[in-house]
Design a protein around this motif. Sequence first.
Motif, PDB file in Angstrom:
ATOM      1  N   MET A 461       1.065  -1.069  -0.388  1.00  0.00           N
ATOM      2  CA  MET A 461       0.309   0.039   0.128  1.00  0.00           C
ATOM      3  C   MET A 461       1.109   0.979   0.041  1.00  0.00           C
ATOM      4  O   MET A 461       0.726   2.041  -1.000  1.00  0.00           O
ATOM      5  N   SER A 462       1.632   1.285   0.760  1.00  0.00           N
ATOM      6  CA  SER A 462       2.649   2.483   1.115  1.00  0.00           C
ATOM      7  C   SER A 462       3.540   2.754  -0.662  1.00  0.00           C
ATOM      8  O   SER A 462       3.238   3.991  -0.948  1.00  0.00           O
ATOM      9  N   GLN A 463       4.101   1.475  -1.131  1.00  0.00           N
ATOM     10  CA  GLN A 463       4.720   1.889  -2.240  1.00  0.00           C
ATOM     11  C   GLN A 463       3.756   1.957  -3.098  1.00  0.00           C
ATOM     12  O   GLN A 463       4.057   3.223  -4.262  1.00  0.00           O
ATOM     13  N   LEU A 464       2.146   1.701  -3.910  1.00  0.00           N
ATOM     14  CA  LEU A 464       1.573   2.422  -4.654  1.00  0.00           C
ATOM     15  C   LEU A 464       0.635   3.806  -4.370  1.00  0.00           C
ATOM     16  O   LEU A 464       0.357   3.998  -5.495  1.00  0.00           O
ATOM     17  N   SER A 465       0.442   3.612  -3.282  1.00  0.00           N
ATOM     18  CA  SER A 465      -0.080   4.892  -2.996  1.00  0.00           C
ATOM     19  C   SER A 465       0.656   5.997  -1.651  1.00  0.00           C
ATOM     20  O   SER A 465       0.191   7.304  -1.582  1.00  0.00           O
ATOM     21  N   GLY A 466       0.938   5.638  -0.729  1.00  0.00           N
ATOM     22  CA  GLY A 466       1.931   6.653   0.106  1.00  0.00           C
ATOM     23  C   GLY A 466       1.187   6.920   1.286  1.00  0.00           C
ATOM     24  O   GLY A 466       1.236   7.492   2.122  1.00  0.00           O
ATOM     25  N   ALA A 467      -0.450   5.811   1.763  1.00  0.00           N
ATOM     26  CA  ALA A 467      -1.020   6.121   2.746  1.00  0.00           C
ATOM     27  C   ALA A 467      -0.173   5.508   3.557  1.00  0.00           C
ATOM     28  O   ALA A 467       0.191   4.484   3.344  1.00  0.00           O
ATOM     29  N   GLU A 468      -0.260   5.877   5.270  1.00  0.00           N
ATOM     30  CA  GLU A 468       0.638   5.309   5.847  1.00  0.00           C
ATOM     31  C   GLU A 468      -1.067   4.091   7.016  1.00  0.00           C
ATOM     32  O   GLU A 468      -2.412   4.725   7.125  1.00  0.00           O
ATOM     33  N   LEU A 469      -0.468   2.829   7.357  1.00  0.00           N
ATOM     34  CA  LEU A 469      -1.148   2.061   7.978  1.00  0.00           C
ATOM     35  C   LEU A 469      -1.178   2.523   9.469  1.00  0.00           C
ATOM     36  O   LEU A 469      -0.332   2.831  10.696  1.00  0.00           O
ATOM     37  N   VAL A 470      -2.101   3.104  10.078  1.00  0.00           N
ATOM     38  CA  VAL A 470      -2.357   3.489  11.848  1.00  0.00           C
ATOM     39  C   VAL A 470      -2.095   2.784  12.890  1.00  0.00           C
ATOM     40  O   VAL A 470      -1.857   1.922  13.711  1.00  0.00           O
ATOM     41  N   ASP A 471      -3.024   1.248  12.793  1.00  0.00           N
ATOM     42  CA  ASP A 471      -3.649   0.089  13.404  1.00  0.00           C
ATOM     43  C   ASP A 471      -4.257  -0.718  13.382  1.00  0.00           C
ATOM     44  O   ASP A 471      -5.076  -1.006  11.541  1.00  0.00           O
ATOM     45  N   GLU A 490      -7.068   0.674   9.842  1.00  0.00           N
ATOM     46  CA  GLU A 490      -7.326   2.099   9.955  1.00  0.00           C
ATOM     47  C   GLU A 490      -5.981   3.264   8.920  1.00  0.00           C
ATOM     48  O   GLU A 490      -4.977   2.498   9.705  1.00  0.00           O
ATOM     49  N   LEU A 491      -6.362   3.496   8.242  1.00  0.00           N
ATOM     50  CA  LEU A 491      -5.632   4.253   7.595  1.00  0.00           C
ATOM     51  C   LEU A 491      -5.710   5.959   7.412  1.00  0.00           C
ATOM     52  O   LEU A 491      -6.539   5.874   7.989  1.00  0.00           O
ATOM     53  N   LYS A 492      -4.447   6.809   7.237  1.00  0.00           N
ATOM     54  CA  LYS A 492      -4.506   8.066   7.573  1.00  0.00           C
ATOM     55  C   LYS A 492      -3.579   8.097   5.622  1.00  0.00           C
ATOM     56  O   LYS A 492      -2.665   7.351   5.325  1.00  0.00           O
ATOM     57  N   GLY A 493      -4.434   8.418   4.791  1.00  0.00           N
ATOM     58  CA  GLY A 493      -4.012   8.861   3.534  1.00  0.00           C
ATOM     59  C   GLY A 493      -5.488   7.991   2.659  1.00  0.00           C
ATOM     60  O   GLY A 493      -5.781   7.853   3.730  1.00  0.00           O
ATOM     61  N   ASP A 494      -5.358   8.406   1.233  1.00  0.00           N
ATOM     62  CA  ASP A 494      -6.438   8.537   0.736  1.00  0.00           C
ATOM     63  C   ASP A 494      -6.308   6.840   0.137  1.00  0.00           C
ATOM     64  O   ASP A 494      -4.657   6.675  -0.507  1.00  0.00           O
ATOM     65  N   VAL A 495      -6.649   5.548  -0.508  1.00  0.00           N
ATOM     66  CA  VAL A 495      -6.367   5.281  -1.432  1.00  0.00           C
ATOM     67  C   VAL A 495      -7.037   4.096  -2.262  1.00  0.00           C
ATOM     68  O   VAL A 495      -7.859   4.074  -1.806  1.00  0.00           O
ATOM     69  N   ASN A 496      -7.004   3.766  -3.409  1.00  0.00           N
ATOM     70  CA  ASN A 496      -7.880   3.778  -4.281  1.00  0.00           C
ATOM     71  C   ASN A 496      -8.525   1.857  -3.929  1.00  0.00           C
ATOM     72  O   ASN A 496      -7.529   1.392  -3.588  1.00  0.00           O
ATOM     73  N   ASP A 497      -9.821   1.412  -4.906  1.00  0.00           N
ATOM     74  CA  ASP A 497      -9.659   0.126  -4.225  1.00  0.00           C
ATOM     75  C   ASP A 497      -9.370  -1.351  -4.618  1.00  0.00           C
ATOM     76  O   ASP A 497      -9.069  -1.832  -4.230  1.00  0.00           O
ATOM     77  N   LYS A 498      -8.721  -0.131  -5.732  1.00  0.00           N
ATOM     78  CA  LYS A 498      -7.893  -1.465  -6.508  1.00  0.00           C
ATOM     79  C   LYS A 498      -6.549  -1.717  -5.829  1.00  0.00           C
ATOM     80  O   LYS A 498      -6.713  -3.085  -5.716  1.00  0.00           O
ATOM     81  N   LEU A 530     -10.385  -7.938   3.778  1.00  0.00           N
ATOM     82  CA  LEU A 530     -10.185  -7.042   4.719  1.00  0.00           C
ATOM     83  C   LEU A 530     -11.308  -6.025   4.833  1.00  0.00           C
ATOM     84  O   LEU A 530     -11.865  -5.635   3.889  1.00  0.00           O
ATOM     85  N   ARG A 531     -11.457  -5.168   5.899  1.00  0.00           N
ATOM     86  CA  ARG A 531     -12.248  -3.721   6.485  1.00  0.00           C
ATOM     87  C   ARG A 531     -11.777  -2.709   6.535  1.00  0.00           C
ATOM     88  O   ARG A 531     -10.582  -2.654   7.776  1.00  0.00           O
ATOM     89  N   ILE A 532     -12.085  -1.413   6.102  1.00  0.00           N
ATOM     90  CA  ILE A 532     -11.290  -0.609   6.323  1.00  0.00           C
ATOM     91  C   ILE A 532     -12.479   0.240   7.380  1.00  0.00           C
ATOM     92  O   ILE A 532     -13.697   0.541   6.819  1.00  0.00           O
ATOM     93  N   VAL A 533     -11.939   0.680   8.495  1.00  0.00           N
ATOM     94  CA  VAL A 533     -12.619   1.620   9.041  1.00  0.00           C
ATOM     95  C   VAL A 533     -12.203   2.425   9.465  1.00  0.00           C
ATOM     96  O   VAL A 533     -11.063   3.642   8.401  1.00  0.00           O
ATOM     97  N   GLU A 534     -13.032   3.751   9.849  1.00  0.00           N
ATOM     98  CA  GLU A 534     -12.889   5.314   9.645  1.00  0.00           C
ATOM     99  C   GLU A 534     -11.599   5.544  10.541  1.00  0.00           C
ATOM    100  O   GLU A 534     -11.415   5.298  12.116  1.00  0.00           O
ATOM    101  N   ARG A 535     -11.021   6.616  10.449  1.00  0.00           N
ATOM    102  CA  ARG A 535     -10.174   7.435  11.322  1.00  0.00           C
ATOM    103  C   ARG A 535     -10.946   7.678  12.952  1.00  0.00           C
ATOM    104  O   ARG A 535     -11.626   8.101  12.754  1.00  0.00           O
ATOM    105  N   GLY A 536     -10.011   7.100  13.685  1.00  0.00           N
ATOM    106  CA  GLY A 536     -10.018   7.387  15.387  1.00  0.00           C
ATOM    107  C   GLY A 536     -11.072   6.009  15.758  1.00  0.00           C
ATOM    108  O   GLY A 536     -10.608   5.977  16.895  1.00  0.00           O
ATOM    109  N   SER A 537     -10.727   4.964  15.729  1.00  0.00           N
ATOM    110  CA  SER A 537     -11.835   3.532  15.785  1.00  0.00           C
ATOM    111  C   SER A 537     -11.130   3.203  16.470  1.00  0.00           C
ATOM    112  O   SER A 537     -11.178   2.912  17.931  1.00  0.00           O
ATOM    113  N   PHE A 538     -10.300   3.285  16.547  1.00  0.00           N
ATOM    114  CA  PHE A 538      -9.035   2.448  17.416  1.00  0.00           C
ATOM    115  C   PHE A 538      -8.906   3.528  18.395  1.00  0.00           C
ATOM    116  O   PHE A 538      -8.260   2.731  19.865  1.00  0.00           O
TER     117      PHE A 538
END
Length: 584
Positions: A461-471, A490-498, A530-538
């Motif tokens: 994910m980091s290589q393809l989008s630059g987003a960060e895994l928060v937890d 939980e992610l920081k940054g935008d990642v497309n569905d593909k 894989l389930r993506i949760v909203e920021r602040g969930s953890f």
Amino acid sequence: MEGEEDIIGWFEQVSSEAALAQSRTLRKILQQNYGVEYLKKWVGDVNIHEIPDDFTLHSIFTSSIPLSSHAHFEPFLQRIADGDSSPLLTQQPITTLSLSSGTTEGRQKYVPFTPHSAQTTLLIFRLAAAYRSRDGGKILEFIYSSKQTKTKGGITTGTATTHYYASEEFKIKQLKTKSFTCSPQEVITGCDYKQSTYCHLLLGLLYSEEVEFVTSTFAYTIVQAFNQLEESWEEMIHDLSHATLSSRIDIPEIRKAVLKVMSPKPELGWKIRRVCEELMKEGWLGLIPKLWPNCKYVYSIMTGSMQPYLKKLRHYGGGLPLVSGDYGSTESWIGVNVDPYLPPENVTFAVIPTFSYFEFIPLFKQHATTSSADTAIHDFLEGQPIALSEVKIGQQYELVLTTFTGLYRCRLGDVVEVAGFHNKTPKLNFICRRKLVLTVNIDKNTEKDVQLAVERGSQLMSQLSGAELVDFTSYAELSNQPGHYVIFWELKGDVNDKVLGMCCSEMDAAFVDYGYVVSRKANSIGPLELRIVERGSFNKILEHYIGNGAALSQFKTPRCTTNHFLLNILNLSTLKSFFSTAYA
């Protein structure tokens, strides 16, 4: 320097005589607690004081007293909590009970806390500091107490760290040692982690030239604190410049204690503002050495479930050494890091043979033939418990503790591997918590296996989008057949569905356990989800546990869970989900 040499010399001696130290420790525990109800239940009227040789004492101990779990001690601990002052587990009355965080099993447990607990904490901190050998200035220390409460029997309860920070041992350390935290006692014991964190950071900036290292119990806490700095630095600079304190700090004792040490520092505020403005442009890379230029290292527990935070910690550390803290549990301290400047991924812990009596159950991996998820705690074949002096390099064991605080042959649930020896005492690698295993069919994947799989997916994910895994965390979804693994991100940054779909498949393929691979190919385990949760969930999970009495310095996100409350928060926060195509 003389103190450092003294305490290292002490450990060199006891580790060179580890078997003898263990025999003496067992004898001391049993003699101190001779005649307590729990021991009499198993050994009757055998007079431990009259047994002259250690071999006989050990034989009686291991043949008479069974292996136990925390559940065996719960009735006794509940009686203590209800006010029963008779000698149930220890001859010395237990007036304080520690509370576990409850993040692993969903409920908090009582664990005895005595002056011995505080003394061993102080001793291991001194020993670890001597091996680091770099202390001398102020410490930016993110430490927190939670509330101490009373049971109906008048027993004080709280987290183990809360009891330690309230102890005379800690107060004396603060007064007498050459290294001490930037924050006054009122900030540590403020019982509101957000207000305490703000003040820790503010006072750390006030003493920015004097701070020699940054520390907290867990790496997560340091990352959490610097996340707050990113959001609140301008307000902190205003407070520094004008000797004010943000209105968000509304606990009178904290306000009074912090304002007492503040004086207007406009030049310091201007200097820190320039640094922060540059840091913002660089994504806060190297935050620690740039704001604390004399900082020598970052010190925290960075192994086990803390490893996923290393990437962010290295980002903030900007090349500073990351020194992993020592190995302990609410029940007892276990081992010290005698090679502090090894990378955290390579750290081992030398067992301290005077702290508790240790036994080791040899474990051998097996492939189950049952489809029941209840076999998760039986994921290993077991040998007979052996003594510390009998362990072998490369073998995995479950730890068993007999403590001065009244736990006898208690299975800790930690799986460790012997990596080597420091003199005659084993050096341990922490492998996983035994109960925290993902299993659906004949598969057995530990917390460590999950971490490795998530690392593969997050790197992609980091290589393809630059987003960060928060937890993240995971669980085995068994309500529909075939069951499958679910991993929450939980992610920081935008990642497309593909890309997220690709990450999901990458994680699924990363599990190499034979039972999992065979079951996936046979479709007796379904595709990983894989389930993506909203920021602040953890953070909601953290807030829940702190609200129930846990301290921030105690909190650990479990990497595998069956905790229904935790899963309910994450399921309600899920934004989207993806299924693996790895075995399609």
